[in-house]
Design a protein around this motif. Structure first.
Motif, PDB file in Angstrom:
ATOM      1  N   GLU A  79     -47.215  62.460   3.062  1.00 51.74           N
ATOM      2  CA  GLU A  79     -48.637  62.214   3.327  1.00 51.74           C
ATOM      3  C   GLU A  79     -49.343  63.495   3.775  1.00 51.74           C
ATOM      4  OE1 GLU A  79     -49.459  58.939   5.948  1.00 51.74           O
ATOM      5  OE2 GLU A  79     -51.631  59.162   5.702  1.00 51.74           O
ATOM      6  N   ASN A  80     -48.699  64.322   4.566  1.00 52.75           N
ATOM      7  CA  ASN A  80     -49.292  65.579   5.050  1.00 52.75           C
ATOM      8  C   ASN A  80     -48.329  66.769   5.036  1.00 52.75           C
ATOM      9  OD1 ASN A  80     -52.061  64.801   6.039  1.00 52.75           O
ATOM     10  ND2 ASN A  80     -50.842  63.350   7.231  1.00 52.75           N
ATOM     11  N   LYS A 115     -48.580  69.927   2.700  1.00 58.23           N
ATOM     12  CA  LYS A 115     -49.879  70.608   2.596  1.00 58.23           C
ATOM     13  C   LYS A 115     -49.766  72.026   3.149  1.00 58.23           C
ATOM     14  CE  LYS A 115     -52.263  66.187   2.626  1.00 58.23           C
ATOM     15  NZ  LYS A 115     -53.043  65.191   3.394  1.00 58.23           N
ATOM     16  N   HIS A 157     -47.318  67.215  -3.042  1.00 59.42           N
ATOM     17  CA  HIS A 157     -48.751  67.102  -2.713  1.00 59.42           C
ATOM     18  C   HIS A 157     -49.039  67.971  -1.506  1.00 59.42           C
ATOM     19  CE1 HIS A 157     -52.673  65.159  -2.195  1.00 59.42           C
ATOM     20  NE2 HIS A 157     -52.390  65.064  -0.904  1.00 59.42           N
ATOM     21  N   TRP A 180     -55.902  73.317  -2.193  1.00 59.27           N
ATOM     22  CA  TRP A 180     -56.864  72.308  -1.732  1.00 59.27           C
ATOM     23  C   TRP A 180     -57.711  72.958  -0.645  1.00 59.27           C
ATOM     24  CZ3 TRP A 180     -55.404  67.670   1.913  1.00 59.27           C
ATOM     25  CH2 TRP A 180     -56.435  66.721   1.914  1.00 59.27           C
ATOM     26  N   GLN A 197     -57.132  70.889   5.026  1.00 56.20           N
ATOM     27  CA  GLN A 197     -55.813  71.108   5.626  1.00 56.20           C
ATOM     28  C   GLN A 197     -55.233  72.461   5.190  1.00 56.20           C
ATOM     29  OE1 GLN A 197     -54.811  66.678   4.859  1.00 56.20           O
ATOM     30  NE2 GLN A 197     -53.584  67.168   6.678  1.00 56.20           N
ATOM     31  N   ASN A 202     -56.174  70.053  -5.951  1.00 52.49           N
ATOM     32  CA  ASN A 202     -56.674  68.777  -5.443  1.00 52.49           C
ATOM     33  C   ASN A 202     -58.169  68.894  -5.149  1.00 52.49           C
ATOM     34  OD1 ASN A 202     -56.138  66.103  -4.482  1.00 52.49           O
ATOM     35  ND2 ASN A 202     -55.927  66.817  -2.363  1.00 52.49           N
ATOM     36  N   GLU A 203     -58.956  67.960  -5.645  1.00 51.41           N
ATOM     37  CA  GLU A 203     -60.358  67.773  -5.218  1.00 51.41           C
ATOM     38  C   GLU A 203     -61.235  69.014  -5.405  1.00 51.41           C
ATOM     39  OE1 GLU A 203     -60.178  66.310  -1.187  1.00 51.41           O
ATOM     40  OE2 GLU A 203     -59.252  64.427  -1.806  1.00 51.41           O
ATOM     41  N   ASN A 208     -55.497  66.522  -9.393  1.00 47.86           N
ATOM     42  CA  ASN A 208     -55.630  65.278  -8.634  1.00 47.86           C
ATOM     43  C   ASN A 208     -57.013  65.185  -7.998  1.00 47.86           C
ATOM     44  OD1 ASN A 208     -54.069  62.956  -7.501  1.00 47.86           O
ATOM     45  ND2 ASN A 208     -54.431  63.940  -5.511  1.00 47.86           N
ATOM     46  N   GLN A 252     -56.637  59.378  -7.402  1.00 53.05           N
ATOM     47  CA  GLN A 252     -56.225  59.018  -6.036  1.00 53.05           C
ATOM     48  C   GLN A 252     -56.323  57.508  -5.813  1.00 53.05           C
ATOM     49  OE1 GLN A 252     -58.212  61.369  -3.056  1.00 53.05           O
ATOM     50  NE2 GLN A 252     -57.473  63.313  -3.893  1.00 53.05           N
ATOM     51  N   HIS A 278     -58.747  55.652  -3.827  1.00 55.49           N
ATOM     52  CA  HIS A 278     -59.147  55.158  -2.498  1.00 55.49           C
ATOM     53  C   HIS A 278     -60.396  54.294  -2.680  1.00 55.49           C
ATOM     54  CE1 HIS A 278     -56.243  57.717  -0.561  1.00 55.49           C
ATOM     55  NE2 HIS A 278     -56.749  58.784  -1.135  1.00 55.49           N
ATOM     56  N   GLU A 284     -52.744  57.808  -4.918  1.00 62.25           N
ATOM     57  CA  GLU A 284     -52.988  57.566  -3.479  1.00 62.25           C
ATOM     58  C   GLU A 284     -53.653  56.212  -3.272  1.00 62.25           C
ATOM     59  OE1 GLU A 284     -55.112  60.862  -1.676  1.00 62.25           O
ATOM     60  OE2 GLU A 284     -54.017  62.335  -2.864  1.00 62.25           O
ATOM     61  N   TRP A 305     -50.950  54.677  -0.726  1.00 61.36           N
ATOM     62  CA  TRP A 305     -51.074  55.733   0.277  1.00 61.36           C
ATOM     63  C   TRP A 305     -50.638  55.246   1.658  1.00 61.36           C
ATOM     64  CZ3 TRP A 305     -50.578  60.392  -0.985  1.00 61.36           C
ATOM     65  CH2 TRP A 305     -50.921  61.444  -0.119  1.00 61.36           C
ATOM     66  N   TRP A 328     -54.243  55.851   6.964  1.00 58.87           N
ATOM     67  CA  TRP A 328     -55.234  56.855   7.415  1.00 58.87           C
ATOM     68  C   TRP A 328     -56.594  56.216   7.643  1.00 58.87           C
ATOM     69  CZ3 TRP A 328     -58.789  60.011   3.979  1.00 58.87           C
ATOM     70  CH2 TRP A 328     -59.061  59.356   2.772  1.00 58.87           C
TER      71      TRP A 328
HETATM   72  C1  XIL Z   1     -54.977  62.239   4.291  1.00 57.72           C
HETATM   73  C2  XIL Z   1     -53.840  61.748   5.173  1.00 57.72           C
HETATM   74  O1  XIL Z   1     -53.541  60.410   4.815  1.00 57.72           O
HETATM   75  C3  XIL Z   1     -54.230  61.819   6.634  1.00 57.72           C
HETATM   76  O2  XIL Z   1     -53.118  61.521   7.469  1.00 57.72           O
HETATM   77  C4  XIL Z   1     -54.766  63.209   6.972  1.00 57.72           C
HETATM   78  O3  XIL Z   1     -55.246  63.213   8.303  1.00 57.72           O
HETATM   79  C5  XIL Z   1     -55.866  63.619   6.017  1.00 57.72           C
HETATM   80  O4  XIL Z   1     -55.394  63.527   4.689  1.00 57.72           O
HETATM   81  N1  XIL Z   1     -57.016  62.759  -0.365  1.00 57.72           N
HETATM   82  C6  XIL Z   1     -55.791  63.400  -0.371  1.00 57.72           C
HETATM   83  C7  XIL Z   1     -54.820  63.148   0.732  1.00 57.72           C
HETATM   84  O5  XIL Z   1     -55.467  64.094  -1.339  1.00 57.72           O
HETATM   85  O6  XIL Z   1     -54.045  64.277   1.023  1.00 57.72           O
HETATM   86  C8  XIL Z   1     -55.518  62.673   1.992  1.00 57.72           C
HETATM   87  O7  XIL Z   1     -54.518  62.322   2.958  1.00 57.72           O
HETATM   88  C9  XIL Z   1     -56.438  61.522   1.687  1.00 57.72           C
HETATM   89  C10 XIL Z   1     -57.504  61.920   0.708  1.00 57.72           C
END
Ligand code: XIL
Length: 301
Positions: free
Chosen positions: A43-44, A47, A80, A84, A87, A126-127, A168, A203, A205, A234, A267, A275
């Protein structure tokens, strides 16, 4: 099949989950992870800020904890993420153009090299896009210009030729949307010019303001028609009960309907550690009970 991972495998797909190293000591967490999922994303812990907090000083501990757990269970690992804007340790923002370029390539080389040949797919970039389809104004965009994405993908191919290389992003699910079109044109351009790219990560979300679009299947299919794989990377969907379950079912159906959709990653294991915990967006509740969304995904697979 009676688990998400086994049911997906029968359909030629994987079913994965994002994992946090800090929870691996919790028996219910790890039991659910090991029973249900066949692919893991950190998840982190993979990074840039976690792996290289100071220039060329790498901390592999937490990332290796996740990697070794997953591989010990025979699970695949998604990487992952390499490049980016978020982070990102502070020192990266202070670099001039030539130092940023060498730091980016070094980060890709060191990180991909550490698990070379053992990561199925990497989110290389990413993004990188804004909602209006323009490039996000990141330090990479500012100092290296439009070419940084292609530079990152070329470096990634050389660093681990066996890994699938993914772009991504979020909000690229609706076909008739500027950001989706911008990413599509970039992938089209990369494949036309021979820039190495193997997959696009969606992703996923979703929430009430950003629901699963009705043309999601079209979007996945159109990207696949460019000659790349697509992956749901995600997935989490705000809500509860049958409303939430129907949206998870829709994502599952779309991936099943597109041959080049390799699989789905949710995710997080449990709403307890999501998160965005207020959204209760995952398949297991805070007590590791299966939710209606779980039953819908399993029944659809
Ligand atoms: C999020 C994590 O879930 C959290 O714990 C962290 O604080 C922030 O990042 N897009 C992404 C992921 O690509 O890496 C992110 O993950 C959520 C949005």
């Amino acid at each position: 099949a009676t688990t998400l991972g086994a049911a997906a495998a029968e359909r030629g797909k994987y079913f994965g989950v994002a994992v946090a190293a800090g929870h691996l000591g919790e028996s219910d967490y790890t039991a659910t992870l090991n029973r249900e999922f066949r692919s893991v994303t950190a998840e982190n812990e993979m990074k840039w800020d976690a792996l290289e907090p100071n220039r060329n000083q790498f901390n592999w501990g937490n990332a290796d904890r996740i990697f070794n757990h997953a591989r010990g269970q025979g699970m695949a690992v998604r990487g992952h993420t390499l490049v980016w804007h978020s982070q990102l340790p502070g020192w990266v923002g202070g670099l001039d153009t030539s130092n940023l370029r060498s730091a980016m390539v070094n980060h890709i080389n060191q990180v991909m090299g550490h698990w070379r040949g053992q990561i199925t797919a990497w989110d290389v970039v990413n993004e990188a896009f804004e909602e209006n389809g323009s490039r996000r104004n990141s330090v990479f965009q500012q100092r290296l210009g439009d070419g940084y994405i292609e530079e990152a993908f070329r470096a990634a191919r050389a660093a681990d030729p066996n890994a699938k290389l993914c772009y991504n992003d979020y909000n690229i699910d609706r076909w008739d949307y500027a950001k989706t079109q911008a990413v599509y044109r970039m992938v089209q351009d990369f494949t036309a010019r021979g820039v190495p790219i193997d997959c696009v990560g969606f992703q996923g979300h979703f929430n009430s303001g950003n629901p699963l679009p009705s043309n999601y299947h079209t979007t996945l299919g159109n990207f696949a028609s460019l000659g790349v794989d697509v992956q749901i990377t995600e997935l989490d969907i705000a809500g509860s009960g049958q409303t939430q379950a129907e949206q998870f079912r829709g994502v599952t159906q779309a991936c099943l309907a597109v041959a080049r959709c390799n699989g789905i990653t949710v995710w997080g294991v449990t709403d307890k550690y999501s998160w965005r915990p207020g959204d209760t967006p995952l398949l297991f509740d805070g007590n590791y009970n299966k939710k209606p969304a779980y039953d819908a995904v399993l029944a659809t697979l």
